[in-house]
Design an enzyme around this catalytic site. Structure first.
Site, PDB file in Angstrom:
ATOM      1  N   GLU A 144     -10.569   6.557   3.473  1.00  0.00           N
ATOM      2  CA  GLU A 144      -9.915   6.326   4.255  1.00  0.00           C
ATOM      3  C   GLU A 144      -9.235   7.335   5.657  1.00  0.00           C
ATOM      4  O   GLU A 144      -9.292   8.634   4.970  1.00  0.00           O
ATOM      5  CB  GLU A 144      -8.113   6.121   3.413  1.00  0.00           C
ATOM      6  CG  GLU A 144      -7.284   6.323   2.827  1.00  0.00           C
ATOM      7  CD  GLU A 144      -6.305   5.856   2.135  1.00  0.00           C
ATOM      8  OE1 GLU A 144      -5.514   5.022   3.140  1.00  0.00           O
ATOM      9  OE2 GLU A 144      -6.051   5.823   1.496  1.00  0.00           O
ATOM     10  N   ASP A 148       0.858  -0.999   0.060  1.00  0.00           N
ATOM     11  CA  ASP A 148       0.282   0.093   0.130  1.00  0.00           C
ATOM     12  C   ASP A 148       0.706   1.024  -0.011  1.00  0.00           C
ATOM     13  O   ASP A 148       2.335   1.046  -0.307  1.00  0.00           O
ATOM     14  CB  ASP A 148      -1.607  -0.425   1.205  1.00  0.00           C
ATOM     15  CG  ASP A 148      -2.246   0.764   0.786  1.00  0.00           C
ATOM     16  OD1 ASP A 148      -2.070   1.728  -0.435  1.00  0.00           O
ATOM     17  OD2 ASP A 148      -3.110   0.173   1.454  1.00  0.00           O
TER      18      ASP A 148
HETATM   19  C1  BGC Z   1      -5.445   2.904   0.671  1.00  0.00           C
HETATM   20  C2  BGC Z   1      -5.616   1.743  -0.958  1.00  0.00           C
HETATM   21  C3  BGC Z   1      -4.546   2.795  -1.915  1.00  0.00           C
HETATM   22  C4  BGC Z   1      -4.025   3.806  -2.430  1.00  0.00           C
HETATM   23  C5  BGC Z   1      -3.855   4.070  -3.754  1.00  0.00           C
HETATM   24  C6  BGC Z   1      -3.929   3.534   0.443  1.00  0.00           C
HETATM   25  O1  BGC Z   1      -3.560   5.053   0.948  1.00  0.00           O
HETATM   26  O2  BGC Z   1      -4.889   2.291   1.571  1.00  0.00           O
HETATM   27  O3  BGC Z   1      -6.604   1.521  -0.186  1.00  0.00           O
HETATM   28  O4  BGC Z   1      -5.754   1.905  -3.138  1.00  0.00           O
HETATM   29  O5  BGC Z   1      -4.448   4.635  -1.295  1.00  0.00           O
HETATM   30  O6  BGC Z   1      -4.281   5.057  -4.235  1.00  0.00           O
END
Ligand code: BGC
Length: 751
Positions: free
Chosen positions: A614, A387
């Site tokens: 998130e 990630d």
């Molecule tokens: C998230 C992922 C995402 C990635 C790319 C991360 O911060 O946890 O789910 O795919 O960023 O944007």
């Protein structure tokens, strides 16, 4: 306001970074309410494990409890390290039951993984001729928009991949305000540049197309996964996968960071809506189905893309629902958490993303045991991607023999089994705060580790083999940018109809007193609330921008339509549009502010959450206990304790007041909730005649009206128990604390 928020975000990020640096680290019972005439508690008590349905009077509504049951530039700064708390809990639900209507058979019949001996000859040749520098470069995923000269970097660092999350700092190229042609030419320009480097190896180009390619202007936005979980319809989900892939290739990309393949069991987790639900069976079935749609039976076909099952492992069951938190998974529960990943592997998934989580004390980016199990025991021969700089978060507990408090490194992650490193921070020259994972930095770190013998060439060769194998399977070496033919599909009637069908199958009827639903369209209606006429709000996070809207709702409170460029997402229909279409414009008035000024026979009151993704959506990060969130939550939009309440003047405002105004007028009141997770709403349920949950329906909100009026049947079932209060979370299955248990959903036929 937006600008102010952005500044605030950057300041917070800087503060967090300094704090972290300073520490030396980088780093859902029965509804017993008497006014719910639709069911008795006895119906539900036996639920979830035994098929229970009770016929209703009237027109046949029934209670049927299933038994078997952008990122913008500032966001990069948000990607600084975080710390998890040390507490842990096993939030796994014992309830796994729920039928999923499907073409399981169709899901099983296609896309069996091809053998890992695929392309062995070609890969061996590459391994023989690439330099160690070029091999390391293949393992790095940069951000095309976060570098002053990305084309030069493709040569300098031999980058194997780029991701799209925003547009370039100078405003050029793909972004929410550019059309699909501009997107494709930006991405194809990158691909051409990669093919012109000394290696000539094409790029994997990834994007978070997690409910359609919702970053692409005019694209059709499908319901978020939690709604699809309510549909239990694997074939629908597969078809959405097909349409999503077409929207991705149209923009010149070839991989999506999805689906989330974990059971989301904690309501405080701000990413609950990205998961299909709380049960193993739903998540396993729908994970397989969407991958089948995204990848098809031939990954190299022009219309297909690689999926990337994430976040391995346990992100839906962290303690207190913390993003990047700590999950405890018992040995006996481990198999059910792995099951969706096995389904993904069985469909030949090209990519698995390691999670920010820590499982049983081990950061997943460094969890050699589980990453090895994934590859060796479960047969995953694709690419494990990190990630966003996930290798640098926290430190291991020390139980694995490493020194406690040893900061984790890129080398640790690669040695544990991570093949591709998402290193998409801004270039250090582009921002005023320190960054640790621009692709140039991560490249240098990994190269140094290899040269210091901290990572073996054998491990590098394995990682590069997996990356190249995926590129071959995607047909990238055949050198086509054939997604062009799908550009004319963007915004097509076919996609819109599919999205509307999906919305019809996701709206979940929790209460229907006196069979007010389906509505009689010869009556007059007032539609209430801004969520009723705003496809941005109905789409949630990961729409046009990372957090969707700013995530706070403050902007909307001040002036709901002020600076929002996606008031109507350029295209699409709202819930209000649907009501007008069915009942006739002259029979419908709109009270956006919810001040009670509307009149008619029935009030359709639409209340809901504001978009978040998130971190920003986590409800309870500020809990006392000393994790890093407690330092920032007081001033931040994150972690506001009032985020999950429809009453009071907190994050969601006093939306109950809108209901009260129409109840006071003596009108029939039908409530529609737009939300990514269950929210306590007992008072509203008590006061309304019908209570429904639309989840995050996306850009075709008119599908909600189709079900309210019985143009389409009501069929959806809760993918997660509905909660009564914020006490004692998580609430799953048929826990006594649930207002409605997992699987609850009233049904009726189309008129
Ligand atoms: C998230 C992922 C995402 C990635 C790319 C991360 O911060 O946890 O789910 O795919 O960023 O944007």
């Amino acid at each position: 306001m937006k600008k102010l928020n952005t500044i605030l975000i950057v300041l917070i990020a800087l503060f967090m970074f300094i704090t972290v640096q300073g520490c030396g680290e980088e780093g859902v019972g029965p509804d017993e309410s008497s006014d719910d005439g639709s069911e008795s508690s006895a119906d539900v008590d036996t639920s979830v494990t035994a098929d229970v349905s009770s016929e209703e009077g009237g027109d046949g509504s029934s209670t049927d409890v299933d038994s078997s049951t952008e990122k913008d530039d500032s966001s990069a700064g948000e990607k600084l390290s975080s710390e998890n708390d040390d507490s842990s809990s096993d939030n796994t639900s014992s309830d796994e039951s729920s039928p999923v209507s499907s073409d399981e058979s169709s899901a099983e019949s296609s896309s069996a993984p091809v053998s890992s001996s695929d392309y062995a000859t070609e890969i061996a040749e590459w391994l023989g001729k690439l330099t160690i520098e070029q091999k390391v470069g293949q393992m790095i995923q940069g951000a095309w928009f976060n570098s002053p000269d990305i084309n030069a970097d493709l040569e300098t660092y031999s980058l194997g991949s780029v991701l799209h999350a925003s547009k370039a700092a100078d405003g050029a190229g793909a972004g929410p305000d550019q059309d699909v042609g501009s997107w494709a030419s930006t991405m194809e320009g990158l691909q051409d540049a990669a093919r012109s480097t000394s290696t000539g190896i094409p790029l994997i180009i990834g994007i978070d197309a997690v409910h359609g390619n919702a970053f692409l202007p005019k694209s059709t936005v499908f319901p978020h996964n939690i709604g699809l979980g309510a549909s239990r319809d694997a074939d629908l989900v597969r078809r959405i996968g097909v349409a999503t892939a077409e929207q991705v290739v149209a923009g010149g990309m070839n991989l999506t960071f999805g689906p989330v393949a974990n059971m989301s069991q904690h309501e405080w987790w701000g990413r609950m809506y990205e998961s299909f639900g709380e049960s193993e069976e739903i998540v396993t079935s729908l994970t397989g189905a969407i991958i089948e749609g995204l990848q098809g039976s031939d990954l190299s076909a022009p219309s297909t893309i690689s999926a990337c099952a994430k976040h391995f492992l346990g992100d839906g069951v962290t303690s207190n629902g913390h993003e990047r938190g700590d999950a405890t998974i018992s040995a006996s529960d481990m198999e059910k958490h792995l099951a969706p990943y096995q389904a993904a592997i069985d469909r030949g998934v090209g990519c698995v993303m390691a999670g920010f989580t820590q499982v049983n004390g081990y950061r997943m980016h460094h969890n050699e045991e589980l990453l090895t199990k994934l590859k060796d025991d479960m047969g995953f021969d694709g690419m494990v991607i990190s990630d966003w700089k996930g290798w640098g978060i926290g430190y291991n507990s020390g139980d694995d023999g490493k020194d406690e408090k040893t900061p984790l490194t890129v080398a640790d992650a690669v040695n544990a089994g991570v093949d591709m490193l998402m290193a998409a921070d801004p270039h250090p020259d582009q921002v005023t705060y320190p960054v640790t994972a621009h692709h140039s930095q991560t490249y240098a770190e990994l190269l140094a580790a290899v040269k210091d013998n901290k990572v073996s060439e054998e491990r590098i060769n394995d990682a590069v083999s997996r990356i190249l194998r995926l590129k071959y399977r995607l047909g990238l070496f055949e050198g086509t940018d054939a997604g062009h033919s799908y550009q004319s599909n963007i915004g097509s009637t076919e996609y819109k109809e599919l999205a509307r069908e999906a919305v019809q199958k996701t709206i979940t009827v929790l209460k229907n007193e006196g069979d007010v639903l389906p509505l009689d369209k010869s009556q007059t209606f007032v539609v209430v609330g801004k969520h009723a006429d705003h496809t941005g709000l109905t789409s949630g996070g990961w729409t046009r921008y990372w957090q969707g809207n700013d995530g706070s709702g403050e902007e909307f409170k001040a002036n709901p339509y002020a600076t929002n460029i996606w008031e109507k997402l350029d295209a699409g229909t709202t819930i209000l549009d649907g009501v007008k279409e069915i009942a006739g414009e002259s029979n419908v008035t709109y009270d956006m502010a919810g001040d009670g000024s509307g009149s008619g026979d029935v009030a359709i009151v639409v209340i809901g959450e504001y978009p978040y993704a998130e971190w920003f959506g986590d409800e309870e990060p500020c809990i006392a206990g000393g994790d890093m969130w407690s330092d920032v939550c007081a001033d931040s939009e994150r972690g506001r304790a009032d985020r999950m309440s429809f009453t009071g003047d907190g994050m969601l405002g006093d939306q109950k007041a809108m209901v009260d105004k129409y109840v006071a007028k003596g009108m029939k009141v039908v409530v529609v909730v737009v939300t990514g997770r269950p929210i306590p709403s007992d008072d509203i349920i008590d006061d309304s005649d019908a209570f429904t949950v639309a989840w995050l329906p996306g850009s075709e909100g008119a599908g909600v009206a189709d079900v309210l009026f019985g143009e389409a049947p009501a069929t959806a079932k809760l993918p997660h128990a509905w909660i009564s209060s914020l006490e004692g979370l998580p609430v799953n299955g048929s826990d006594a604390a649930a207002k409605f248990p997992f699987g609850h959903g009233l049904t009726y036929d189309a008129k």
